[in-house]
Write an enzyme that holds these catalytic residues in place. Sequence first.
Site, mmCIF file in Angstrom:
data_model
loop_
_atom_site.group_PDB
_atom_site.id
_atom_site.type_symbol
_atom_site.label_atom_id
_atom_site.label_comp_id
_atom_site.label_asym_id
_atom_site.label_seq_id
_atom_site.Cartn_x
_atom_site.Cartn_y
_atom_site.Cartn_z
ATOM 1 N N HIS A 60 3.232 -2.378 4.109
ATOM 2 C CA HIS A 60 3.232 -0.940 3.841
ATOM 3 C C HIS A 60 4.638 -0.510 3.437
ATOM 4 C CE1 HIS A 60 -0.667 -1.080 5.901
ATOM 5 N NE2 HIS A 60 -0.924 0.030 5.236
ATOM 6 N N ASP B 143 0.858 -1.188 0.000
ATOM 7 C CA ASP B 143 0.000 0.000 0.000
ATOM 8 C C ASP B 143 0.890 1.233 0.000
ATOM 9 O OD1 ASP B 143 -2.181 -1.625 0.012
ATOM 10 O OD2 ASP B 143 -2.997 -0.939 1.920
#
Length: 238
Positions: A208, A60
């Site tokens: 992430h 992400d």
Amino acid sequence: MGTDFEEIGALSSQSLDWGPGGPVDEKNRSQGAILYNEKYGGYDALFLAADEPVVYMTFDEGYEYGLTPTFLSILKEKDVKGLFFVTYDFAARQPELVQQIIDEGHVLGNHSWSHKNYSTLTPKEAAEDLMKLHDYIKENFDYEMKYFRFPSGNFNEQTLAVVQSMGYKSVFWSFAYQDWLTDDQPEPAASADRIVNAACPGNIYLLHAVSQTNADILPEVIDRVRDAGYTWGDPAEL
């Protein structure tokens, strides 16, 4: 867009949060992911990939923290393809990185224009937000995105239907952990063990790209998951 907002508006607007955890089956697969695949698969929503010894790497990208080049370098060295979900903020501020992701054969995914909680939006608002980023990427990079990830994993039945009506598949994840707090990063060795021990058929990893821990342990993680008998799949085939 070919979307019947009146029909979609009749679907449930109950807010749902996705974050795998809880019990696993005999193959180490999240039972919640299996259940949600069955419950929402009709909307092209994917929480866990096929029951094969193949796993997938997704990132992400809400904003850039200076680490994406490191992740790209590692993926290139290890011959792994990733799926990078980007927001408008990331795409507008980091066009060179977006182009590199595309040029190096990775998959670019839509993580929304605004990073709002989609379960708080009307179907029309959700459609406009998603397509605004879709059109921006198409116009600026000549790239047609087809995978969507709901910001923070917040969704409802209405927005699943909206995403599907836009020609997208909603890709969630089967593994994630608290790796996004840049000033409170998890311990590397324990994190590597946690990620590797989560390997299972069809696992969709969410990492992430702002995590220094992830950047430090990714080469080891890729190798250890392979050593455990899994292939890193091409997200373009999800």
